[in-house]
Enzyme design. Structure first.
Site, PDB file in Angstrom:
ATOM      1  N   ASN A  48     -10.188   0.158  -0.305  1.00 19.78           N
ATOM      2  CA  ASN A  48      -8.729   0.247  -0.342  1.00 19.78           C
ATOM      3  C   ASN A  48      -8.233  -0.264  -1.697  1.00 19.78           C
ATOM      4  OD1 ASN A  48      -5.974  -0.016  -0.032  1.00 19.78           O
ATOM      5  ND2 ASN A  48      -6.069  -1.036   1.961  1.00 19.78           N
TER       6      ASN A  48
ATOM      7  N   HIS B 132      -3.459   7.441   2.789  1.00 20.03           N
ATOM      8  CA  HIS B 132      -3.827   6.140   2.220  1.00 20.03           C
ATOM      9  C   HIS B 132      -5.193   5.743   2.765  1.00 20.03           C
ATOM     10  CE1 HIS B 132      -3.820   2.091   0.865  1.00 20.03           C
ATOM     11  NE2 HIS B 132      -3.670   1.572   2.073  1.00 20.03           N
TER      12      HIS B 132
ATOM     13  N   CYS C 185       0.811  -1.228   0.000  1.00 19.89           N
ATOM     14  CA  CYS C 185       0.000   0.000   0.000  1.00 19.89           C
ATOM     15  C   CYS C 185       0.840   1.271   0.000  1.00 19.89           C
ATOM     16  CB  CYS C 185      -0.964  -0.003   1.183  1.00 19.89           C
ATOM     17  SG  CYS C 185      -2.256  -1.228   0.991  1.00 19.89           S
TER      18      CYS C 185
HETATM   19  O1  UT7 Z   1      -3.772  -0.999   3.520  1.00 19.61           O
HETATM   20  C1  UT7 Z   1      -2.836  -1.870   4.095  1.00 19.61           C
HETATM   21  C2  UT7 Z   1      -2.873  -1.860   5.552  1.00 19.61           C
HETATM   22  N1  UT7 Z   1      -4.094  -2.401   6.047  1.00 19.61           N
HETATM   23  C3  UT7 Z   1      -4.761  -1.798   7.008  1.00 19.61           C
HETATM   24  O2  UT7 Z   1      -4.385  -0.736   7.438  1.00 19.61           O
HETATM   25  C4  UT7 Z   1      -5.950  -2.509   7.614  1.00 19.61           C
HETATM   26  C5  UT7 Z   1      -5.896  -2.471   9.099  1.00 19.61           C
HETATM   27  N2  UT7 Z   1      -6.942  -3.211   9.753  1.00 19.61           N
HETATM   28  C6  UT7 Z   1      -8.257  -2.856   9.730  1.00 19.61           C
HETATM   29  O3  UT7 Z   1      -8.621  -1.921   9.054  1.00 19.61           O
HETATM   30  C7  UT7 Z   1      -9.208  -3.566  10.636  1.00 19.61           C
HETATM   31  O4  UT7 Z   1      -8.490  -4.378  11.530  1.00 19.61           O
HETATM   32  C8  UT7 Z   1     -10.276  -4.436   9.900  1.00 19.61           C
HETATM   33  C9  UT7 Z   1     -11.254  -3.543   9.165  1.00 19.61           C
HETATM   34  C10 UT7 Z   1      -9.584  -5.377   8.922  1.00 19.61           C
HETATM   35  C11 UT7 Z   1     -11.064  -5.241  10.933  1.00 19.61           C
HETATM   36  O5  UT7 Z   1     -11.638  -4.393  11.906  1.00 19.61           O
HETATM   37  P1  UT7 Z   1     -11.433  -4.689  13.467  1.00 19.61           P
HETATM   38  O6  UT7 Z   1     -12.179  -3.641  14.172  1.00 19.61           O
HETATM   39  O7  UT7 Z   1      -9.965  -4.801  13.726  1.00 19.61           O
HETATM   40  O8  UT7 Z   1     -12.164  -6.073  13.628  1.00 19.61           O
HETATM   41  P2  UT7 Z   1     -11.602  -7.438  14.243  1.00 19.61           P
HETATM   42  O9  UT7 Z   1     -10.752  -8.132  13.240  1.00 19.61           O
HETATM   43  O10 UT7 Z   1     -11.055  -7.171  15.603  1.00 19.61           O
HETATM   44  O11 UT7 Z   1     -12.964  -8.231  14.409  1.00 19.61           O
HETATM   45  C12 UT7 Z   1     -13.972  -7.814  15.349  1.00 19.61           C
HETATM   46  C13 UT7 Z   1     -15.146  -8.754  15.202  1.00 19.61           C
HETATM   47  C14 UT7 Z   1     -14.757 -10.240  15.257  1.00 19.61           C
HETATM   48  O12 UT7 Z   1     -15.801 -10.943  15.920  1.00 19.61           O
HETATM   49  P3  UT7 Z   1     -15.667 -11.329  17.466  1.00 19.61           P
HETATM   50  O13 UT7 Z   1     -14.445 -12.187  17.560  1.00 19.61           O
HETATM   51  O14 UT7 Z   1     -15.530 -10.029  18.198  1.00 19.61           O
HETATM   52  O15 UT7 Z   1     -16.948 -12.045  17.747  1.00 19.61           O
HETATM   53  C15 UT7 Z   1     -14.724 -10.641  13.805  1.00 19.61           C
HETATM   54  O16 UT7 Z   1     -14.968 -12.023  13.633  1.00 19.61           O
HETATM   55  O17 UT7 Z   1     -15.789  -8.577  13.935  1.00 19.61           O
HETATM   56  C16 UT7 Z   1     -15.853  -9.834  13.240  1.00 19.61           C
HETATM   57  N3  UT7 Z   1     -15.703  -9.565  11.806  1.00 19.61           N
HETATM   58  C17 UT7 Z   1     -16.729  -9.238  11.011  1.00 19.61           C
HETATM   59  N4  UT7 Z   1     -18.043  -9.097  11.244  1.00 19.61           N
HETATM   60  C18 UT7 Z   1     -18.825  -8.731  10.209  1.00 19.61           C
HETATM   61  C19 UT7 Z   1     -14.560  -9.567  11.076  1.00 19.61           C
HETATM   62  N5  UT7 Z   1     -14.827  -9.251   9.806  1.00 19.61           N
HETATM   63  C20 UT7 Z   1     -16.165  -9.041   9.745  1.00 19.61           C
HETATM   64  C21 UT7 Z   1     -17.040  -8.674   8.703  1.00 19.61           C
HETATM   65  N6  UT7 Z   1     -18.351  -8.535   8.971  1.00 19.61           N
HETATM   66  N7  UT7 Z   1     -16.607  -8.444   7.440  1.00 19.61           N
END
Ligand code: UT7
Length: 334
Positions: free
Chosen positions: A286, A256, A116
Site C-alpha cells: 500500500n 486503491h 489513501c
Molecule cells: O489504505 C488505508 C485503509 N486501510 C485498509 O484498508 C486496511 C484494512 N485492514 C486490513 O487490511 C486488515 O485488517 C489487516 C491486513 C491490517 C489485518 O488483517 P486481519 O485479517 O484483519 O487480521 P486481524 O487484525 O484480525 O488479526 C488476525 C490475527 C491476530 O491474531 P489472533 O488474535 O487471531 O491470535 C493478529 O494478532 O493475526 C495476527 N496478526 C498477524 N500475524 C502474523 C496481525 N498481524 C500479523 C502479522 N503476521 N503481520
C-alpha cells in the site's frame, strides 16, 4: 460547442530500488509470508533507503518520467498538485519544491492530503481546474514515503505499506473523454481507527510522544477493513448505476491497493471478472497516495482510447469515493 472535459493525457511513475520482501520481514517482526500473502495479497514493497531523501525525491522522479515520455516542456505546466500524507516537512508545501525542481517555473503548486484517498480527491481537483477553462495543464502527483512514518517493530502496519510515486497530466478534451462523474465522501468517525496521534496541532511532538511511538501510524485494521470493504464497493456500484454502466461497459477497475480482499469484494459487487481489475499490490504493497497512478503507469500499455475506467479508494479520515473516467489515448506500446 461540446462541453470541456478533463482528460489524463500522460502518466509516469517511480519506485525505489530496495525490495522489502515478506521473507525479509520475517527476520524483523513475528510474521510469515503465508499470513501476509493470504491476508493482504502483498509479497514485497519498495523502500526509499537513502538518507536525506523525502517524498519530493519520489515525486520528482515520477514527474520526470512523465515529462520524458510525453516530451513535455515543463514550463507549460500551469499547476502542480502533490497528493501526499508524508510531505517533506509539515510546513512548506512539498509541491512547491517539486515544481521548481522539475522546471515548472510558470506553475503554482500545493499539497493535498486525504490519506489513501489523496490521489482520488486530487483527480477531482485537477479536473475541476481544467473544466473551469482557467488552466490547460495540471500535473497531479501521488507520492508517499510511508517508511518514514511506519514503526518496523509493529507487525500490524509494517507489513502493509511501501514507498512510491505516480503522476498524471490533466488537459482539456473536446471529444468528451476524461472525467465523467465522481462520488466522493468522508466521515470523521474514522480518525480514531487510523491516524498518527502526535506531531500535529492537537498533540505536538514531545520527548514523551516519541518515547510512546505516537509519531508512527496506528491502525485498528479490523475496523478499517470493515468500513473499507463496504464503502469502496458501495461507491463503485453507485457510480456504475448512476451512469447506467453494465459490467460489459467497464473495461477496468482501478482500485486503491490496501488489501487484495477489499479489491476482490469491490470487483465482485461490480460483477467484474479479475481480468478487468488492475492489481500490483503484490509488488508494492500500500503506497497510500501513489497506488492509483502506479496502476495507471503499470497498465498504460493495455489501455485504449475510449476505455471506461472506474477508480475507487478508501482511506484514513475516513475518506473514500469513486470516479468514472474515459481513457483518452492509445499507448505507443499497445
Ligand atoms: O489504505 C488505508 C485503509 N486501510 C485498509 O484498508 C486496511 C484494512 N485492514 C486490513 O487490511 C486488515 O485488517 C489487516 C491486513 C491490517 C489485518 O488483517 P486481519 O485479517 O484483519 O487480521 P486481524 O487484525 O484480525 O488479526 C488476525 C490475527 C491476530 O491474531 P489472533 O488474535 O487471531 O491470535 C493478529 O494478532 O493475526 C495476527 N496478526 C498477524 N500475524 C502474523 C496481525 N498481524 C500479523 C502479522 N503476521 N503481520
Amino acid at each position: 460547442m461540446s462541453k470541456l472535459t478533463a482528460a489524463i493525457t500522460a502518466v509516469g511513475s517511480y519506485v525505489p530500488e530496495f525490495v522489502l520482501s515478506n521473507k525479509l520481514l520475517e527476520t524483523m517482526v513475528d510474521t510469515n509470508d503465508e499470513w501476509i500473502t493470504t491476508r493482504t495479497g502483498i509479497k514485497e514493497r519498495r523502500i526509499l533507503k537513502e538518507e536525506g531523501k523525502g517524498t519530493s525525491f519520489l515525486a520528482i522522479k515520477a514527474a520526470e518520467n512523465l515529462i520524458h515520455k510525453k516530451g513535455l516542456n515543463a514550463e507549460e505546466i500551469d499547476m502542480v498538485i502533490v497528493a501526499t500524507a508524508t510531505p517533506d516537512q509539515p510546513v512548506a508545501a512539498t509541491a512547491a519544491y517539486v515544481a521548481s525542481e522539475i522546471g515548472a517555473t510558470n506553475a503554482f503548486a500545493y499539497d493535498l492530503q486525504a490519506a489513501c484517498s489523496s490521489f482520488l480527491y486530487g483527480m477531482s481537483t485537477a479536473a475541476a481546474y481544467i473544466q473551469s477553462g482557467r488552466y490547460k495543464k495540471v500535473l497531479l502527483i501521488g507520492a508517499d514515503k510511508m517508511s518514514s512514518i511506519i514503526n518496523y517493530k509493529d507487525r500490524t502496519t509494517c507489513i502493509i505499506f511501501g514507498d512510491g510515486a505516480g503522476a498524471a497530466l490533466f488537459e482539456p478534451n473536446e471529444e468528451g473523454l476524461g472525467l465523467q462523474d465522481e462520488f466522493l465522501r468522508s466521515d470523521g468517525i474514522g480518525r480514531d481507527f487510523l491516524h498518527i496521534k502526535a506531531g500535529g496541532s492537537l498533540i505536538p511532538t514531545t520527548e514523551q510522544t516519541v518515547k510512546e511511538n505516537l509519531h508512527y501510524v496506528f491502525q485498528d485494521g479490523k475496523t478499517v477493513f470493515k468500513y473499507a470493504v463496504s464503502n469502496m464497493a458501495n461507491v463503485a456500484a453507485k457510480i456504475m448505476e448512476r451512469n447506467q454502466l453494465e459490467e460489459s461497459d467497464v473495461q477496468w477497475l482501478v482500485p486503491h491497493q490496501a488489501n487484495k480482499r477489499i479489491i476482490d469484494a469491490t470487483a465482485n459487487r461490480m460483477d467484474l471478472p479479475s481480468e478487468k481489475v488492475m492489481i500490483n499490490i503484490d509488488k508494492y504493497g500500500n503506497t497510500t497516495s501513489a497506488t492509483l497512478p502506479l496502476l495507471l503507469a503499470d497498465y498504460e500499455s493495455k489501455l485504449k482510447k475510449g476505455d471506461n475506467l472506474i477508480f475507487a479508494a478508501f482511506g484514513g479520515g475516513f475518506t473514500w469515493g469513486s470516479i468514472y473516467l474515459k481513457w483518452a489515448y492509445d499507448s505507443k506500446n499497445n
